[in-house]
Design a protein around this motif. Structure first.
Motif, short mmCIF file in Angstrom:
data_model
loop_
_atom_site.label_atom_id
_atom_site.label_comp_id
_atom_site.label_asym_id
_atom_site.label_seq_id
_atom_site.Cartn_x
_atom_site.Cartn_y
_atom_site.Cartn_z
N LYS A 297 0.76 -1.27 0.15
CA LYS A 297 0.12 -0.32 -0.34
C LYS A 297 0.65 1.10 -0.28
O LYS A 297 0.66 1.78 -0.73
CB LYS A 297 -0.95 -0.24 0.94
N LEU A 301 1.73 3.78 -3.04
CA LEU A 301 0.92 5.27 -3.47
C LEU A 301 1.93 6.22 -3.33
O LEU A 301 1.95 7.50 -3.27
CB LEU A 301 -0.09 6.22 -1.45
N LEU A 315 -6.14 2.43 -7.60
CA LEU A 315 -6.58 3.49 -5.90
C LEU A 315 -7.51 3.24 -5.34
O LEU A 315 -7.27 3.45 -4.47
CB LEU A 315 -5.94 4.69 -6.71
N TRP A 318 -5.90 0.52 -2.79
CA TRP A 318 -5.15 0.86 -1.95
C TRP A 318 -5.48 2.16 -0.96
O TRP A 318 -4.29 1.96 -0.32
CB TRP A 318 -4.00 1.01 -2.75
N SER A 319 -6.31 2.79 -0.95
CA SER A 319 -6.54 4.32 -1.25
C SER A 319 -7.40 4.12 0.47
O SER A 319 -6.88 4.53 1.72
CB SER A 319 -7.01 5.03 -1.56
N LYS A 320 -7.95 1.97 0.79
CA LYS A 320 -8.80 2.05 2.16
C LYS A 320 -7.99 1.47 2.90
O LYS A 320 -6.88 1.54 3.43
CB LYS A 320 -9.38 0.60 1.78
#
Length: 320
Positions: A297, A301, A315, A318-320
């Motif tokens: 993650k 990013l 995204l 991975w943004s969670k």
């Protein structure tokens, strides 16, 4: 006419249910096959690509992933541009050049190139025979040397860097196997190739069984030239003893991602792929134990900071 068609459909449905047959809903998930461009089959990066295919299939049972042997980063980007693969290994510096239409991709920008997930920061091992007498990059001038797998990010980086330095080896191109054999029989003084993290690549490990090798480093001046001219490249210093008798050296390091294009993969599929990698990391660790502590993650990013674009679907995961 319409009523007759509907009636026939109901009769067919009743027959199939009675016969114990299933009917696929028009809204049900459809089977999907993804082609994953990797690298030369002799590379350890190919081994992890196979593990990735298993992880993606584990996370999405309706998906089949076919691993395709390729020339690595540059070759994969060209295949993505032609729509020949759905996702592929791409080194960070190659990604940026392709996205911005610079360097190798001057005037040929692929403006919808996007990353799905990362899996490594790889270093370049510029390895030469210990008995060659070469102790610095300048010593490769005019010598038979393989800069990497043809079409790979490693080949591109070394070729571009040496051009900046004014160093002109006699480049001999071939596979990893060709390079190893050439070094062993003395036809080559050495070769270069990406290795995962701060490790000796599997090909070099095998070569060192029969041949004493030395890894060359980049001087501070050479590092400055690369950083100024090649976006996405950083440097790491590897301590003495990386291989037996080798002094400390500083070498390029780049993030490696698997990329696709938004025109080739929709948001739902991209999120599904990213999720499969993130949720089935154990399958990858079985092949590459060094990934046990790798933070997918934060790594993906952080690639945005050097200009790598991330697929909106990936995204979202991975943004969670």
């Amino acid at each position: 006419m319409t009523k007759k068609f509907n009636g026939g459909a109901r009769q067919l449905a009743a027959f199939m249910i009675g016969a114990g047959l299933s009917i696929a809903s028009p809204f049900a998930a459809t089977a999907e096959t993804l082609s994953l461009g990797s690298t030369n089959a002799t590379s350890s990066h190919y081994q992890i690509a196979v593990a990735m295919s298993k992880a993606i299939e584990a996370g999405s049972p309706d998906t089949t992933v076919t691993v395709v042997e390729t020339g690595a980063s540059v070759d994969n980007v060209k295949r993505l541009a032609r729509g020949e693969i759905n996702l592929g290994l791409v080194a960070g510096d190659v990604f940026i050049q392709a996205l911005t239409g610079t360097g190798q991709f001057e005037g040929k920008a692929i403006d919808d190139l996007v990353a799905l997930y990362p899996y490594s920061d790889s270093v370049v091992n510029v390895a030469v025979r210990a008995d060659s007498g070469i102790t610095e990059l300048a010593g490769l001038e005019g010598k038979n040397f393989t800069p990497g797998i043809r079409g790979s990010g490693g080949e591109l980086l070394i070729s571009q860097a040496f051009e900046l330095f004014g160093i002109e080896p006699n480049y001999i191109y071939g596979t990893v196997t060709d390079s190893k054999e050439g070094v062993q029989n003395g036809q080559l003084v050495g070769y270069s190739k990406y290795a995962a993290a701060n490790r000796v690549d599997a090909a070099l490990q095998e070569l060192m069984i029969s041949t004493d090798m030395r890894i060359l480093g980049f001087t501070p001046e050479q590092q400055a030239l690369v950083k100024e001219n090649l976006a996405g490249v950083s440097f790491v210093t590897v301590p003495a003893g990386f291989i037996k008798g080798n002094p400390e050296f500083t070498t390029p390091s780049v993030p490696i991602v698997y990329a696709t294009r938004t025109s080739l993969m929709d948001n739902a599929t991209a999120e599904k792929v990213a999720s499969a990698i993130g949720e089935h990391k154990d399958i990858l660790v079985e092949t590459w134990p060094q990934l046990k502590d790798y933070d997918f993650k934060s790594s993906i990013l952080e690639t945005q900071d050097i200009g790598i674009a991330i697929h909106p679907g990936a995204l979202a995961y991975w943004s969670k």
